[in-house]
Design an enzyme around this catalytic site. Structure first.
Site, PDB file in Angstrom:
ATOM      1  N   SER A 108      -7.203   0.089   9.669  1.00  0.00           N
ATOM      2  CA  SER A 108      -7.576  -1.236   9.177  1.00  0.00           C
ATOM      3  C   SER A 108      -9.018  -1.532   9.533  1.00  0.00           C
ATOM      4  O   SER A 108      -9.551  -1.011  10.530  1.00  0.00           O
ATOM      5  CB  SER A 108      -6.674  -2.308   9.796  1.00  0.00           C
ATOM      6  OG  SER A 108      -7.131  -3.608   9.491  1.00  0.00           O
TER       7      SER A 108
ATOM      8  N   THR B 150      -9.231  -6.336   3.807  1.00  0.00           N
ATOM      9  CA  THR B 150      -8.097  -7.206   3.504  1.00  0.00           C
ATOM     10  C   THR B 150      -7.587  -6.878   2.108  1.00  0.00           C
ATOM     11  O   THR B 150      -8.292  -7.056   1.115  1.00  0.00           O
ATOM     12  CB  THR B 150      -8.507  -8.687   3.579  1.00  0.00           C
ATOM     13  OG1 THR B 150      -9.053  -8.938   4.883  1.00  0.00           O
ATOM     14  CG2 THR B 150      -7.303  -9.585   3.372  1.00  0.00           C
TER      15      THR B 150
ATOM     16  N   ASN C 214       2.131   5.092   7.249  1.00  0.00           N
ATOM     17  CA  ASN C 214       1.701   3.808   6.693  1.00  0.00           C
ATOM     18  C   ASN C 214       2.512   2.628   7.215  1.00  0.00           C
ATOM     19  O   ASN C 214       2.040   1.492   7.151  1.00  0.00           O
ATOM     20  CB  ASN C 214       1.798   3.867   5.164  1.00  0.00           C
ATOM     21  CG  ASN C 214       1.527   2.534   4.524  1.00  0.00           C
ATOM     22  OD1 ASN C 214       0.383   2.083   4.439  1.00  0.00           O
ATOM     23  ND2 ASN C 214       2.584   1.860   4.074  1.00  0.00           N
TER      24      ASN C 214
ATOM     25  N   ASP D 228      11.634   4.111   4.868  1.00  0.00           N
ATOM     26  CA  ASP D 228      11.468   2.671   4.977  1.00  0.00           C
ATOM     27  C   ASP D 228      12.748   2.072   5.540  1.00  0.00           C
ATOM     28  O   ASP D 228      13.837   2.596   5.312  1.00  0.00           O
ATOM     29  CB  ASP D 228      11.167   2.072   3.601  1.00  0.00           C
ATOM     30  CG  ASP D 228      10.415   0.755   3.680  1.00  0.00           C
ATOM     31  OD1 ASP D 228       9.222   0.727   3.328  1.00  0.00           O
ATOM     32  OD2 ASP D 228      11.025  -0.247   4.114  1.00  0.00           O
TER      33      ASP D 228
ATOM     34  N   LYS E  48      -4.427  -1.353  15.624  1.00  0.00           N
ATOM     35  CA  LYS E  48      -5.134  -0.505  14.671  1.00  0.00           C
ATOM     36  C   LYS E  48      -6.301   0.239  15.322  1.00  0.00           C
ATOM     37  O   LYS E  48      -6.668   1.343  14.895  1.00  0.00           O
ATOM     38  CB  LYS E  48      -5.606  -1.344  13.482  1.00  0.00           C
ATOM     39  CG  LYS E  48      -4.466  -1.828  12.602  1.00  0.00           C
ATOM     40  CD  LYS E  48      -3.619  -0.676  12.068  1.00  0.00           C
ATOM     41  CE  LYS E  48      -2.555  -1.149  11.089  1.00  0.00           C
ATOM     42  NZ  LYS E  48      -1.758  -0.020  10.523  1.00  0.00           N
TER      43      LYS E  48
ATOM     44  N   TYR F 288      -3.099  -7.375  16.416  1.00  0.00           N
ATOM     45  CA  TYR F 288      -3.180  -6.446  15.285  1.00  0.00           C
ATOM     46  C   TYR F 288      -4.373  -5.513  15.436  1.00  0.00           C
ATOM     47  O   TYR F 288      -4.273  -4.303  15.218  1.00  0.00           O
ATOM     48  CB  TYR F 288      -3.278  -7.239  13.985  1.00  0.00           C
ATOM     49  CG  TYR F 288      -3.237  -6.383  12.738  1.00  0.00           C
ATOM     50  CD1 TYR F 288      -2.070  -5.748  12.352  1.00  0.00           C
ATOM     51  CD2 TYR F 288      -4.379  -6.211  11.955  1.00  0.00           C
ATOM     52  CE1 TYR F 288      -2.025  -4.962  11.217  1.00  0.00           C
ATOM     53  CE2 TYR F 288      -4.345  -5.431  10.815  1.00  0.00           C
ATOM     54  CZ  TYR F 288      -3.166  -4.803  10.447  1.00  0.00           C
ATOM     55  OH  TYR F 288      -3.131  -4.016   9.318  1.00  0.00           O
TER      56      TYR F 288
ATOM     57  N   ASP G  69      13.826   3.820  10.541  1.00  0.00           N
ATOM     58  CA  ASP G  69      13.168   2.810  11.359  1.00  0.00           C
ATOM     59  C   ASP G  69      12.219   3.535  12.293  1.00  0.00           C
ATOM     60  O   ASP G  69      12.656   4.272  13.183  1.00  0.00           O
ATOM     61  CB  ASP G  69      14.225   2.029  12.147  1.00  0.00           C
ATOM     62  CG  ASP G  69      13.637   0.929  13.013  1.00  0.00           C
ATOM     63  OD1 ASP G  69      12.392   0.865  13.147  1.00  0.00           O
ATOM     64  OD2 ASP G  69      14.421   0.146  13.569  1.00  0.00           O
ATOM     65  N   VAL G  70      10.906   3.344  12.104  1.00  0.00           N
ATOM     66  CA  VAL G  70       9.933   4.109  12.888  1.00  0.00           C
ATOM     67  C   VAL G  70       9.927   3.703  14.350  1.00  0.00           C
ATOM     68  O   VAL G  70       9.311   4.394  15.181  1.00  0.00           O
ATOM     69  CB  VAL G  70       8.504   3.996  12.300  1.00  0.00           C
ATOM     70  CG1 VAL G  70       8.458   4.557  10.888  1.00  0.00           C
ATOM     71  CG2 VAL G  70       7.985   2.568  12.374  1.00  0.00           C
TER      72      VAL G  70
ATOM     73  N   ILE H 130       0.831  -1.203   0.000  1.00  0.00           N
ATOM     74  CA  ILE H 130       0.000   0.000   0.000  1.00  0.00           C
ATOM     75  C   ILE H 130       0.864   1.251   0.000  1.00  0.00           C
ATOM     76  O   ILE H 130       0.562   2.219  -0.702  1.00  0.00           O
ATOM     77  CB  ILE H 130      -0.951  -0.023   1.211  1.00  0.00           C
ATOM     78  CG1 ILE H 130      -2.040  -1.084   1.021  1.00  0.00           C
ATOM     79  CG2 ILE H 130      -1.590   1.351   1.434  1.00  0.00           C
ATOM     80  CD1 ILE H 130      -2.908  -1.302   2.242  1.00  0.00           C
TER      81      ILE H 130
END
Length: 251
Positions: free
Chosen positions: A133, A178, A81, A38, A150, A146, A54-55, A19
């Site tokens: 999500s 999904t 994201n 990224d 979210k 998860y 690295d977040v 995404i």
């Protein structure tokens, strides 16, 4: 395609695949100059500024945002994201895994937003878009960790929208169903019957297929655009009706 983002600079975290890559490409096509943050930026779309970051590391995030502003001169749009997936019930993952996923999915967005805000406050068209999500709004089996992460992103989005609207910074999120991403591909590859598992995932969504990453990217581009100037604190579902529709079974 509309050039409504001409002159604006966007940062997309996790923008080297899935995404995120679709978002980065779409924002670029609509006129923005785009930086991809990224851990492995090698897959960043052509024409973007690829920055290793690295977040889960605050110093890495701050250095990356400083690099973007130094190279591109400003910052107007942030797309949080970057994220990791997780499977299992509440009993299936140890504390360390809970900390890891929450650190990336929730605190990652916090760190990048915190570093970006001083620059966003100077923009006439500041926008933050978080990737949420369907797991934030619908109970899904084997997704406790998860879903918790979210759900936190959804609540964080609304709180940030309230905090930063007086500063001229809009904050929204997208809630994909999904989606046909590399992570889902890896899950399917490890299933006992990948074809059957994919069919089950497709059938779970009322429109009968996985969400295309481009559909999510187009939603992000709208929320990031000045055209959405009166839209803030919103969660835009891109889920084929999964959250809100209750259709009769197909015959």
């Amino acid at each position: 395609m509309s050039a409504d983002l001409d002159g604006l600079v966007a940062v997309v975290t996790g923008g080297a695949s899935g995404i995120g890559a679709a978002v980065a490409t779409t924002l670029q096509r609509r006129g923005a100059r785009v930086a991809v943050l990224d851990r492995d930026p090698a897959g960043a779309p052509a024409g973007t500024l690829a920055v290793r970051a690295d977040v889960s590391d605050d110093a890495s995030v701050r250095d990356a945002v400083a690099t973007v502003v130094r190279e591109l001169g400003r910052l107007d749009i942030l797309v949080n994201n970057a994220g990791v997936g997780a499977q299992g019930t509440v009993a299936d993952n140890p504390d360390d895994e809970w900390r890891r996923v929450l650190d990336v999915n929730v605190l990652g967005a916090v760190r990048v937003s915190r570093a970006a805000l001083p620059h966003l406050r100077r923009s006439p068209s500041a926008a933050i878009v978080n990737t949420g999500s369907i797991a934030a709004t619908a109970g899904l089996p084997q997704r406790a960790l998860y879903s918790a992460s979210k759900g936190a992103v959804l609540a964080l989005t609304r709180a940030m929208a309230a905090d930063h609207l007086p500063e001229g910074v809009r904050v929204n999120c997208v809630n994909p169903g999904t989606a046909d991403t590399p992570w889902i591909g890896r899950l399917l590859a490890h299933a006992d019957d990948p074809a059957a598992e994919r069919a089950a995932l497709e059938a779970r969504q009322p429109h009968g297929r996985l969400v295309d990453p481009q559909e999510v990217a187009d939603a992000v581009a709208y929320l990031a655009s000045p055209a959405a100037g009166s839209t803030t604190g919103t969660a835009l579902a891109v889920d084929g009706g999964m959250n809100d529709l209750r259709l009769r079974p197909r015959t």
